[in-house]
Design a protein around this motif. Structure first.
Motif, mmCIF file in Angstrom:
data_model
loop_
_atom_site.group_PDB
_atom_site.id
_atom_site.type_symbol
_atom_site.label_atom_id
_atom_site.label_comp_id
_atom_site.label_asym_id
_atom_site.label_seq_id
_atom_site.Cartn_x
_atom_site.Cartn_y
_atom_site.Cartn_z
ATOM 1 N N GLU A 10 62.373 -61.202 -41.807
ATOM 2 C CA GLU A 10 62.151 -62.524 -42.389
ATOM 3 C C GLU A 10 62.622 -63.630 -41.449
ATOM 4 O O GLU A 10 61.966 -64.667 -41.311
ATOM 5 C CB GLU A 10 62.871 -62.634 -43.737
ATOM 6 N N MET A 11 63.763 -63.414 -40.788
ATOM 7 C CA MET A 11 64.281 -64.412 -39.858
ATOM 8 C C MET A 11 63.343 -64.576 -38.663
ATOM 9 O O MET A 11 63.029 -65.701 -38.257
ATOM 10 C CB MET A 11 65.675 -64.006 -39.384
ATOM 11 N N ASN B 33 61.524 -49.674 -38.055
ATOM 12 C CA ASN B 33 61.753 -49.342 -39.461
ATOM 13 C C ASN B 33 60.479 -48.706 -40.014
ATOM 14 O O ASN B 33 59.415 -49.324 -39.964
ATOM 15 C CB ASN B 33 62.092 -50.630 -40.237
ATOM 16 N N THR C 163 66.277 -54.579 -40.637
ATOM 17 C CA THR C 163 66.058 -54.675 -42.072
ATOM 18 C C THR C 163 65.077 -55.799 -42.388
ATOM 19 O O THR C 163 64.682 -56.575 -41.507
ATOM 20 C CB THR C 163 67.384 -54.972 -42.795
ATOM 21 N N ARG C 164 64.747 -55.914 -43.653
ATOM 22 C CA ARG C 164 63.844 -56.970 -44.104
ATOM 23 C C ARG C 164 64.395 -58.347 -43.740
ATOM 24 O O ARG C 164 63.646 -59.256 -43.373
ATOM 25 C CB ARG C 164 63.624 -56.868 -45.612
ATOM 26 N N GLN C 165 65.720 -58.514 -43.817
ATOM 27 C CA GLN C 165 66.317 -59.802 -43.485
ATOM 28 C C GLN C 165 66.058 -60.161 -42.013
ATOM 29 O O GLN C 165 65.788 -61.319 -41.692
ATOM 30 C CB GLN C 165 67.825 -59.793 -43.761
ATOM 31 N N HIS C 166 66.111 -59.169 -41.131
ATOM 32 C CA HIS C 166 65.791 -59.416 -39.725
ATOM 33 C C HIS C 166 64.334 -59.854 -39.587
ATOM 34 O O HIS C 166 64.019 -60.819 -38.884
ATOM 35 C CB HIS C 166 66.007 -58.152 -38.882
#
Length: 70
Positions: free
Chosen positions: A19-20, A51, A14-17
């Protein structure tokens, strides 16, 4: 080095992955002696298959150091 292709099954990310990962590249590569641009390009290639909405340009921009004000 291992590479991911569209024919292999990649984990859903996901986007959170993203970004990290970008934050680690942006904030840590210099400390570890890695070239951030090379690392970010390698990750962008691998993450693109995880993705369909992955935005390579946005990810690479997020990996770039923020210019400091003098």
């Amino acid at each position: 080095p291992p590479t991911m292709t569209k024919t292999k099954t990649a984990p859903a990310m996901t986007r959170q992955h993203f970004e990290m990962i970008a934050a680690v590249i942006r904030d840590g590569c210099d400390d570890w002696g890695f070239e951030p641009n090379n690392v970010s390009l390698a990750f962008a290639e691998a993450l693109a298959v995880t993705n369909p909405n992955f935005d390579r340009a946005r990810f690479l921009a997020a990996c770039s150091p923020t210019p400091t004000e003098d």
